[in-house]
Write a protein that holds these residues in place. Sequence first.
Motif, PDB file in Angstrom:
ATOM      1  N   THR A  18       0.839  -1.210   0.000  1.00 39.04           N
ATOM      2  CA  THR A  18       0.000   0.000   0.000  1.00 39.04           C
ATOM      3  C   THR A  18       0.868   1.251   0.000  1.00 39.04           C
ATOM      4  OG1 THR A  18       0.041   0.220   2.405  1.00 39.04           O
ATOM      5  CG2 THR A  18      -1.689  -1.179   1.462  1.00 39.04           C
ATOM      6  N   PRO A  19       0.278   2.402  -0.260  1.00 38.57           N
ATOM      7  CA  PRO A  19       1.005   3.646  -0.014  1.00 38.57           C
ATOM      8  C   PRO A  19       1.447   3.703   1.450  1.00 38.57           C
ATOM      9  CG  PRO A  19      -0.966   4.073  -1.315  1.00 38.57           C
ATOM     10  CD  PRO A  19      -1.033   2.629  -0.882  1.00 38.57           C
ATOM     11  N   HIS A  20       2.483   4.471   1.709  1.00 37.14           N
ATOM     12  CA  HIS A  20       3.027   4.584   3.065  1.00 37.14           C
ATOM     13  C   HIS A  20       1.951   4.963   4.070  1.00 37.14           C
ATOM     14  CE1 HIS A  20       7.047   4.008   1.572  1.00 37.14           C
ATOM     15  NE2 HIS A  20       6.830   4.918   0.635  1.00 37.14           N
ATOM     16  N   GLY A  21       1.932   4.271   5.177  1.00 37.91           N
ATOM     17  CA  GLY A  21       0.996   4.612   6.250  1.00 37.91           C
ATOM     18  C   GLY A  21      -0.376   3.996   6.096  1.00 37.91           C
ATOM     19  N   LYS A  22      -0.610   3.290   5.013  1.00 39.62           N
ATOM     20  CA  LYS A  22      -1.962   2.788   4.754  1.00 39.62           C
ATOM     21  C   LYS A  22      -2.123   1.287   5.008  1.00 39.62           C
ATOM     22  CE  LYS A  22      -3.308   6.833   3.177  1.00 39.62           C
ATOM     23  NZ  LYS A  22      -4.055   7.719   4.096  1.00 39.62           N
ATOM     24  N   ASN A  23      -1.071   0.652   5.511  1.00 38.02           N
ATOM     25  CA  ASN A  23      -1.203  -0.788   5.764  1.00 38.02           C
ATOM     26  C   ASN A  23      -1.873  -0.993   7.116  1.00 38.02           C
ATOM     27  OD1 ASN A  23      -1.033  -3.539   5.704  1.00 38.02           O
ATOM     28  ND2 ASN A  23       1.170  -3.643   6.134  1.00 38.02           N
ATOM     29  N   ARG A  24      -3.185  -1.123   7.094  1.00 38.95           N
ATOM     30  CA  ARG A  24      -3.971  -1.058   8.317  1.00 38.95           C
ATOM     31  C   ARG A  24      -4.572  -2.380   8.750  1.00 38.95           C
ATOM     32  NH1 ARG A  24      -5.948   4.083   9.648  1.00 38.95           N
ATOM     33  NH2 ARG A  24      -4.930   5.693   8.436  1.00 38.95           N
ATOM     34  N   TYR A  25      -4.355  -3.432   7.996  1.00 41.58           N
ATOM     35  CA  TYR A  25      -5.064  -4.687   8.300  1.00 41.58           C
ATOM     36  C   TYR A  25      -4.125  -5.873   8.135  1.00 41.58           C
ATOM     37  CZ  TYR A  25      -8.642  -8.280   8.307  1.00 41.58           C
ATOM     38  OH  TYR A  25      -9.395  -9.390   8.625  1.00 41.58           O
ATOM     39  N   THR A  26      -3.886  -6.588   9.211  1.00 46.77           N
ATOM     40  CA  THR A  26      -2.898  -7.685   9.156  1.00 46.77           C
ATOM     41  C   THR A  26      -3.482  -9.049   9.516  1.00 46.77           C
ATOM     42  OG1 THR A  26      -2.239  -7.395  11.458  1.00 46.77           O
ATOM     43  CG2 THR A  26      -1.031  -6.095   9.836  1.00 46.77           C
ATOM     44  N   ASN A  27      -4.799  -9.144   9.639  1.00 44.23           N
ATOM     45  CA  ASN A  27      -5.357 -10.427  10.099  1.00 44.23           C
ATOM     46  C   ASN A  27      -4.997 -11.618   9.211  1.00 44.23           C
ATOM     47  OD1 ASN A  27      -6.574  -8.762  11.946  1.00 44.23           O
ATOM     48  ND2 ASN A  27      -8.601  -9.689  11.776  1.00 44.23           N
ATOM     49  N   TYR A  28      -4.786 -11.371   7.915  1.00 43.74           N
ATOM     50  CA  TYR A  28      -4.486 -12.513   7.036  1.00 43.74           C
ATOM     51  C   TYR A  28      -3.212 -13.244   7.455  1.00 43.74           C
ATOM     52  CZ  TYR A  28      -8.334 -11.827   3.811  1.00 43.74           C
ATOM     53  OH  TYR A  28      -9.590 -11.769   3.275  1.00 43.74           O
ATOM     54  N   THR A  29      -2.313 -12.521   8.088  1.00 43.50           N
ATOM     55  CA  THR A  29      -1.117 -13.192   8.621  1.00 43.50           C
ATOM     56  C   THR A  29      -1.255 -13.486  10.119  1.00 43.50           C
ATOM     57  OG1 THR A  29      -0.100 -10.999   8.822  1.00 43.50           O
ATOM     58  CG2 THR A  29       0.574 -12.366   6.946  1.00 43.50           C
ATOM     59  N   THR A  30      -1.820 -12.537  10.868  1.00 41.48           N
ATOM     60  CA  THR A  30      -1.825 -12.641  12.336  1.00 41.48           C
ATOM     61  C   THR A  30      -2.532 -13.899  12.851  1.00 41.48           C
ATOM     62  OG1 THR A  30      -1.740 -10.232  12.496  1.00 41.48           O
ATOM     63  CG2 THR A  30      -2.447 -11.421  14.464  1.00 41.48           C
ATOM     64  N   VAL A  31      -3.589 -14.312  12.166  1.00 39.59           N
ATOM     65  CA  VAL A  31      -4.299 -15.512  12.658  1.00 39.59           C
ATOM     66  C   VAL A  31      -3.391 -16.731  12.719  1.00 39.59           C
ATOM     67  CG1 VAL A  31      -6.625 -14.789  12.020  1.00 39.59           C
ATOM     68  CG2 VAL A  31      -5.219 -16.013  10.348  1.00 39.59           C
ATOM     69  N   TRP A  32      -2.455 -16.823  11.789  1.00 40.12           N
ATOM     70  CA  TRP A  32      -1.594 -18.031  11.806  1.00 40.12           C
ATOM     71  C   TRP A  32      -0.559 -17.955  12.930  1.00 40.12           C
ATOM     72  CZ3 TRP A  32      -5.082 -20.356   9.480  1.00 40.12           C
ATOM     73  CH2 TRP A  32      -5.643 -19.921   8.289  1.00 40.12           C
ATOM     74  N   ASN A  33      -0.157 -16.743  13.311  1.00 38.70           N
ATOM     75  CA  ASN A  33       0.677 -16.603  14.513  1.00 38.70           C
ATOM     76  C   ASN A  33      -0.108 -17.035  15.736  1.00 38.70           C
ATOM     77  OD1 ASN A  33       1.394 -14.268  12.554  1.00 38.70           O
ATOM     78  ND2 ASN A  33       3.235 -14.546  13.772  1.00 38.70           N
ATOM     79  N   ALA A  34      -1.374 -16.605  15.783  1.00 38.66           N
ATOM     80  CA  ALA A  34      -2.212 -16.946  16.929  1.00 38.66           C
ATOM     81  C   ALA A  34      -2.359 -18.453  17.057  1.00 38.66           C
ATOM     82  CB  ALA A  34      -3.575 -16.295  16.781  1.00 38.66           C
ATOM     83  N   LEU A  35      -2.421 -19.128  15.900  1.00 37.61           N
ATOM     84  CA  LEU A  35      -2.607 -20.586  15.900  1.00 37.61           C
ATOM     85  C   LEU A  35      -1.273 -21.330  15.897  1.00 37.61           C
ATOM     86  CD1 LEU A  35      -5.456 -20.566  13.216  1.00 37.61           C
ATOM     87  CD2 LEU A  35      -5.748 -21.208  15.630  1.00 37.61           C
ATOM     88  N   ASP A  36      -0.179 -20.593  15.748  1.00 37.96           N
ATOM     89  CA  ASP A  36       1.164 -21.166  15.606  1.00 37.96           C
ATOM     90  C   ASP A  36       1.253 -22.150  14.444  1.00 37.96           C
ATOM     91  OD1 ASP A  36       3.854 -21.399  16.119  1.00 37.96           O
ATOM     92  OD2 ASP A  36       3.605 -23.001  17.597  1.00 37.96           O
ATOM     93  N   TYR A  37       0.688 -21.764  13.315  1.00 36.99           N
ATOM     94  CA  TYR A  37       0.805 -22.585  12.105  1.00 36.99           C
ATOM     95  C   TYR A  37       1.946 -22.015  11.255  1.00 36.99           C
ATOM     96  CZ  TYR A  37      -3.904 -24.483  13.065  1.00 36.99           C
ATOM     97  OH  TYR A  37      -4.999 -25.091  13.620  1.00 36.99           O
ATOM     98  N   PRO A  38       2.849 -22.874  10.766  1.00 39.49           N
ATOM     99  CA  PRO A  38       3.899 -22.374   9.888  1.00 39.49           C
ATOM    100  C   PRO A  38       3.288 -21.935   8.559  1.00 39.49           C
ATOM    101  CG  PRO A  38       3.984 -24.772  10.036  1.00 39.49           C
ATOM    102  CD  PRO A  38       2.927 -24.323  10.990  1.00 39.49           C
ATOM    103  N   ALA A  39       3.833 -20.879   7.986  1.00 39.05           N
ATOM    104  CA  ALA A  39       3.276 -20.348   6.743  1.00 39.05           C
ATOM    105  C   ALA A  39       4.385 -19.777   5.882  1.00 39.05           C
ATOM    106  CB  ALA A  39       2.248 -19.266   7.054  1.00 39.05           C
ATOM    107  N   THR A  40       4.365 -20.127   4.600  1.00 40.25           N
ATOM    108  CA  THR A  40       5.303 -19.550   3.645  1.00 40.25           C
ATOM    109  C   THR A  40       4.593 -18.461   2.843  1.00 40.25           C
ATOM    110  OG1 THR A  40       4.658 -21.166   1.970  1.00 40.25           O
ATOM    111  CG2 THR A  40       6.595 -21.691   3.302  1.00 40.25           C
ATOM    112  N   THR A  41       5.391 -17.626   2.174  1.00 42.69           N
ATOM    113  CA  THR A  41       4.843 -16.814   1.093  1.00 42.69           C
ATOM    114  C   THR A  41       5.527 -17.236  -0.195  1.00 42.69           C
ATOM    115  OG1 THR A  41       6.521 -15.078   1.340  1.00 42.69           O
ATOM    116  CG2 THR A  41       4.432 -14.791   2.542  1.00 42.69           C
ATOM    117  N   PHE A  42       4.801 -17.069  -1.311  1.00 46.34           N
ATOM    118  CA  PHE A  42       5.384 -17.347  -2.624  1.00 46.34           C
ATOM    119  C   PHE A  42       4.751 -16.383  -3.621  1.00 46.34           C
ATOM    120  CE2 PHE A  42       1.744 -20.029  -1.845  1.00 46.34           C
ATOM    121  CZ  PHE A  42       0.982 -19.909  -3.000  1.00 46.34           C
TER     122      PHE A  42
END
Lengths: 555, 555
Positions: A462-486
């Motif tokens: 996003t433009p600087h300062g506009k990255n306001r939503y991280t749930n797509y990644t945060t849920v996997w931290n909460a569940l401790d599931y390993p996740a890659t990006t590609f």
Amino acid sequence: MPHWTELIAEKKQRQLKSIPQEWLVSPPPDSTLDVTGFPETCGLLTAREIEITNTSVDVLLEKLACGEWTAVDVTTAFYKRAVVAHQLVNCLTEIFVDRALARAAELDDHFKQTGKVVGPLHGLPISLKDQICIKGLETTMGYVSWIGRYAEKNAVLVDILIECGAVPFVRTNLPQTVMWPESFNNIFGRTTNPHNRSLTPGGSSGGEGALVALKGSPLGVGSDIGGSIRIPSSFCGLYSLRPSYGRVPYCGALNSLEGQDSVHSVFGPMTNSVGGVKAFMKAVVNAKPWLKDPLAVRKKWHEDEYNLADHGSGKDLCFAIMWDDGVVVPHPPIRRSLEITKAALEKAGHKVVDWKPIKHRLLADTTRNIWNAASSEDYMMTTSATGEPIIATMELDDSDATAAPFRPKKVGITAYQLWQVQKLRRDIRKEYLDHWEATSSETGTGRPVDAIICPASSYVATPHGKNRYTNYTTVWNALDYPATTFPVTTVDPTLDAKKPRHVFYDDFDKGIYEMYEPEIFKNAPVCLQLVGRTLEEEAVIKMTEIVDGALAAAK
Amino acid sequence: MPHWTELIAEKKQRQLKSIPQEWLVSPPPDSTLDVTGFPETCGLLTAREIEITNTSVDVLLEKLACGEWTAVDVTTAFYKRAVVAHQLVNCLTEIFVDRALARAAELDDHFKQTGKVVGPLHGLPISLKDQICIKGLETTMGYVSWIGRYAEKNAVLVDILIECGAVPFVRTNLPQTVMWPESFNNIFGRTTNPHNRSLTPGGSSGGEGALVALKGSPLGVGSDIGGSIRIPSSFCGLYSLRPSYGRVPYCGALNSLEGQDSVHSVFGPMTNSVGGVKAFMKAVVNAKPWLKDPLAVRKKWHEDEYNLADHGSGKDLCFAIMWDDGVVVPHPPIRRSLEITKAALEKAGHKVVDWKPIKHRLLADTTRNIWNAASSEDYMMTTSATGEPIIATMELDDSDATAAPFRPKKVGITAYQLWQVQKLRRDIRKEYLDHWEATSSETGTGRPVDAIICPASSYVATPHGKNRYTNYTTVWNALDYPATTFPVTTVDPTLDAKKPRHVFYDDFDKGIYEMYEPEIFKNAPVCLQLVGRTLEEEAVIKMTEIVDGALAAAK
């Protein structure tokens, strides 16, 4: 004591001095948004250095191991490109050329004398996020208050990387507090996205994301407590892995929220190939980190797990695609990348079903409540030493700082209240596990879904300062599931036109929808996540290779 | 709502009714201290039932697996002996004879029809501490406020034990709050030690300790957050294991301090042979608990680790003996048992060195500070529903309740303060790990010390209310090191005479010294601990077999 601004001026001066004069270039004007081509055209790198820096980790390791390229050659090439990258996107913090080259020379000497590599990462330059202490160097982590804090010891991970033959060679930028999905702090300022400098590289490992995307490092180590490896990797077009807690040692590194024992930050690799992810993880796990870090899990690298012993040996996998998380609908390029991936996997003979997310909003909110139980006190305690202000927004125009989504409440909660939040998270983890297990009735493989494929974010960089939503990644931290990006594709304003939409989950979802204008995001990389089960790093890497291969074959 | 005392009266009435009338015996008078012989002489058990109940877990499993004994035979025998035990030492909470026998009959039917066992624990009756929910049964955990709370589901561990073919058949007593190393609560009262009823069986898994010592159960499951498996096992003369966090599933069980994510309570086996410990652990881990409990560690049972692959295949082990912890000097019988063990190991060809404890007091205090961050609120919240009093001492004469060592502070701390305590613990864990690794310079094996052998307590079973010091177990919880207990000898007033002592660590140490009078502790079992590295359960079990074998050979 000097004023905090003076401390910054002095530190920046030292940083500038640490750059060899002959490596200074004339970067293009700020109006040049895509600078990914600049390192190869600026004239600083030789043809051979360009070849070296364009080489993926597997091949680099092979050429180093057979002596075709020396560690000094490879380190010099990447160092030069890293310094060029820094001049383009402001991605570095600590620069220590002599030290890195001396280390590389030692490796070359060893190789010359014995004919053998020091370890599985022999000669590989590795960049490190500015939390990962190297003996004798400052680690400020973006805090003015930590200027002048020189490490007495290496972080355990640094010791292990050195044992494996790697060459730690630069440290990289991050946001103050490390708890923000962009990369700006009072000392080093803002890192920008090399694909489009009007966009953020994401964060908190944004320095790594920008650097590796410019091939100024073959592999960087980021940290991830809510998406901080995967967000910059997806915004910058990289392969990466957020491992489960304890698979990669954290001991001896700096962090914020220290003592928070519930949702842990983890280290993981960010690189330009899935092979790089595997090389890093295999080397680090085989070094038995549990003998050096009491929080590292005693679990060896299992080649049978990599060969998908728990997933029917990789024949007829069943992937589940999560099209949206029930909170925020992803932008068109993300949707298109999911469609591309689905088609590629089906073409390769795998089954693809839909993933039904449960309680993602509650899970992410609960996780933030755990961090924010005492995050304000934590930040205050650190910054009060010099009076540096706590950054409350990453907007270019910071007049509306109070609207910042990642600013924690001023007052923390009691230990009893914290336990209740942690208990809620535990209960949702159980629900999610059962939900995953229950998919065995719909896969047709006799197994539950083998992996989830989902957005890494609801949008591209996003433009600087506009990255306001991280749930797509945060849920996997909460569940401790390993996740890659590609990486899957890049934004194409024609294919990714804005479509009218009239129904929204809520105003927040609507706001994210309205943010999308294809021209703004032009050229930005589009990445996805592949998500597996806790402590299943080996299988997650292999399945990412399979998806990556299917995408390449379908092109 | 009825008064809390009425709730207890009604519950006790139901408990009494759950005992088959024909199993009621005339127990010896309270003045008979050692009641271990009573079950075999009381006339209720047949000779065959006595034979069955005197059989160790390995042999029981063999006889059940070959059809020599039926599950109904074995369950009936242990149930009768358990009910006799209860009449002697008040060790049971939930009694459900019909249900257990129906389950045993199902197993026998399956065996008759298929010729095969249901799983590796086929037909084995297993007793469970009163936290481990069984669908349809009450779990009060010693809280009056939880009378009438019937479980809607089995705990994950119960599901797994059933899948393995076991027969959960009784539940056992514990202290109110579960955070006390003795076993007394307002509902079920006090459990006593069968070797000497004027002594405590310890706690918090004291019902299990007393029951298994009377062979009223071949194997019980206790829980351990600071010693709650190992203290009653050592006070009652049993083999047991406190596994690392997450090796045995906890999900779906009740507990106090829920949401406390730092020093976790764990479940583990308590039994009359080390073979029983192994059979339980292997069966549970092989059942892949991580597919049912999100906090269970994805780590298979590794036969190579059991065969001491990481310990030179078990040749020339080097054990370290910790004679005292630098806080409280153990009583004479403990000292003698360490000497016996040292001699036996040296005779068997192993090396024995001294273990130098570091920071044990700080480590244990820090751990208690983590629990007590919010334990008062936790206890209050539960008890306030009925107004039952929170128990503040386990003394027979409770007039001096304020002196009780395990009563937490009335007011908890903030989340930020908790994080600082947790950070301190993390730092000590690193120090301890490095300390252990550094022993490789003194073992002569090229490896660090293979295992630590140490007291399970500074004394054997104490008079009721006098068990005031638990650091000998608590430090290993703080470090998350797996630890077994194993019996060495019993107190002999002649061999274990009180010796004059003039130098003390402090007044507390002096007070513990003064508590010792050989005649008081006569006949009490003396056990020790064997301590290994985090997640090394397989190796810890094997090394306990080796020590146990050496002790037997030296006799």
